[in-house]
Design an enzyme around this catalytic site. Sequence first.
Site, PDB file in Angstrom:
ATOM      1  N   GLU A 108      63.264  -3.399  40.022  1.00 50.55           N
ATOM      2  CA  GLU A 108      62.170  -3.691  41.246  1.00 50.55           C
ATOM      3  C   GLU A 108      61.772  -4.923  41.561  1.00 50.55           C
ATOM      4  O   GLU A 108      61.733  -5.821  40.386  1.00 50.55           O
ATOM      5  CB  GLU A 108      60.958  -2.676  41.033  1.00 50.55           C
ATOM      6  CG  GLU A 108      60.660  -1.486  41.741  1.00 50.55           C
ATOM      7  CD  GLU A 108      60.492  -1.678  43.248  1.00 50.55           C
ATOM      8  OE1 GLU A 108      60.835  -2.712  43.908  1.00 50.55           O
ATOM      9  OE2 GLU A 108      59.441  -0.812  43.890  1.00 50.55           O
ATOM     10  N   ASP A 109      61.285  -5.442  42.800  1.00 52.46           N
ATOM     11  CA  ASP A 109      60.961  -6.506  42.867  1.00 52.46           C
ATOM     12  C   ASP A 109      59.488  -6.886  42.581  1.00 52.46           C
ATOM     13  O   ASP A 109      59.343  -7.861  41.634  1.00 52.46           O
ATOM     14  CB  ASP A 109      61.176  -6.874  44.369  1.00 52.46           C
ATOM     15  CG  ASP A 109      60.370  -5.895  45.255  1.00 52.46           C
ATOM     16  OD1 ASP A 109      59.742  -5.062  44.772  1.00 52.46           O
ATOM     17  OD2 ASP A 109      60.311  -6.086  46.572  1.00 52.46           O
ATOM     18  N   ASP A 112      52.980  -3.346  42.029  1.00 46.62           N
ATOM     19  CA  ASP A 112      51.632  -3.655  42.680  1.00 46.62           C
ATOM     20  C   ASP A 112      50.659  -2.364  42.346  1.00 46.62           C
ATOM     21  O   ASP A 112      50.255  -2.592  41.341  1.00 46.62           O
ATOM     22  CB  ASP A 112      51.927  -3.813  44.413  1.00 46.62           C
ATOM     23  CG  ASP A 112      50.875  -4.299  45.160  1.00 46.62           C
ATOM     24  OD1 ASP A 112      50.097  -4.960  44.670  1.00 46.62           O
ATOM     25  OD2 ASP A 112      50.562  -3.800  46.148  1.00 46.62           O
ATOM     26  N   PHE A 161      49.590 -12.201  48.521  1.00 52.74           N
ATOM     27  CA  PHE A 161      50.726 -11.543  49.092  1.00 52.74           C
ATOM     28  C   PHE A 161      52.043 -12.549  49.029  1.00 52.74           C
ATOM     29  O   PHE A 161      51.679 -13.703  49.586  1.00 52.74           O
ATOM     30  CB  PHE A 161      50.617 -11.270  50.361  1.00 52.74           C
ATOM     31  CG  PHE A 161      51.640 -10.358  51.114  1.00 52.74           C
ATOM     32  CD1 PHE A 161      51.609  -8.989  50.799  1.00 52.74           C
ATOM     33  CD2 PHE A 161      52.598 -10.673  51.833  1.00 52.74           C
ATOM     34  CE1 PHE A 161      52.660  -7.959  51.140  1.00 52.74           C
ATOM     35  CE2 PHE A 161      53.450 -10.010  52.292  1.00 52.74           C
ATOM     36  CZ  PHE A 161      53.710  -8.621  51.964  1.00 52.74           C
ATOM     37  N   ARG A 174      63.020 -12.689  53.271  1.00 54.97           N
ATOM     38  CA  ARG A 174      63.661 -12.106  51.931  1.00 54.97           C
ATOM     39  C   ARG A 174      64.512 -13.120  51.417  1.00 54.97           C
ATOM     40  O   ARG A 174      65.106 -13.213  50.205  1.00 54.97           O
ATOM     41  CB  ARG A 174      64.508 -10.780  52.179  1.00 54.97           C
ATOM     42  CG  ARG A 174      63.675  -9.568  52.598  1.00 54.97           C
ATOM     43  CD  ARG A 174      64.526  -8.254  52.514  1.00 54.97           C
ATOM     44  NE  ARG A 174      63.901  -7.358  53.129  1.00 54.97           N
ATOM     45  CZ  ARG A 174      62.969  -6.547  52.605  1.00 54.97           C
ATOM     46  NH1 ARG A 174      62.552  -6.754  51.484  1.00 54.97           N
ATOM     47  NH2 ARG A 174      62.556  -5.522  53.170  1.00 54.97           N
TER      48      ARG A 174
END
Length: 188
Positions: A108-109, A112, A161, A174
């Site tokens: 996963e990136d 959160d 963010f 991206r």
Amino acid sequence: MRTSKRKNPAGSGESVRPLITRAAIQKRIKAMSRQIRQDFPDEPLILIGVLKGAVIFLSDLAREISGDVTFDFIAVSSYGKDSKSSGQVKLNKDLDSSIEGKTVIVVEDILDTGLTLRYLLRVLQQRRPKHLRVAVLLDKVERRLTEVSADYVGFPIPNEFVVGYGLDYAERYRNLPEVKILSLPAGH
Ligand code: IMP
Ligand code: MG
């Protein structure tokens, strides 16, 4: 002077500032890959990339892990009134192959709230893999709403963010080679 603002194709007043350099990412990925291979020295590994954010991370991670490695991909999206915290997750694209009896690393990136990962792990666990582990590039530890954690974490980061290296804002950014903090114009 060329500022990040002027480089933004949308010209919408968004700006970015550096958080993690490309060199730091590559160095950390090398260490994570070594750790993963040490934990499973003789096993074929299936890396499951969570589309789309994890694609860049997976492609670098995979090339650093020695031995037998294959990929598969899964896509999920959050839905519900408050998509960020509803915890309702929809499977948009399933895996191509069975993971039963296999050693699986979910890639996963960013972790959160943890709601997406909690859902994914529940779905994947039902398919009875031999091992199920999680590798995330970034971990926003203080945002967690559910008890879930990654086995391999690239970088813990503050509650900002971030974009780049696969992570997007409205599908953009991206392609940035490093991780940056995004600031939106007032009102956003
Ligand atoms: P969670 O379910 O809240 O853990 O959400 C994880 C997903 O939210 C990630 O896979 C990202 O797609 C997205 N996300 C969370 N934080 C950020 C961020 O700072 N930048 C870009 N996407 C983010
Ligand atoms: Mg994502």
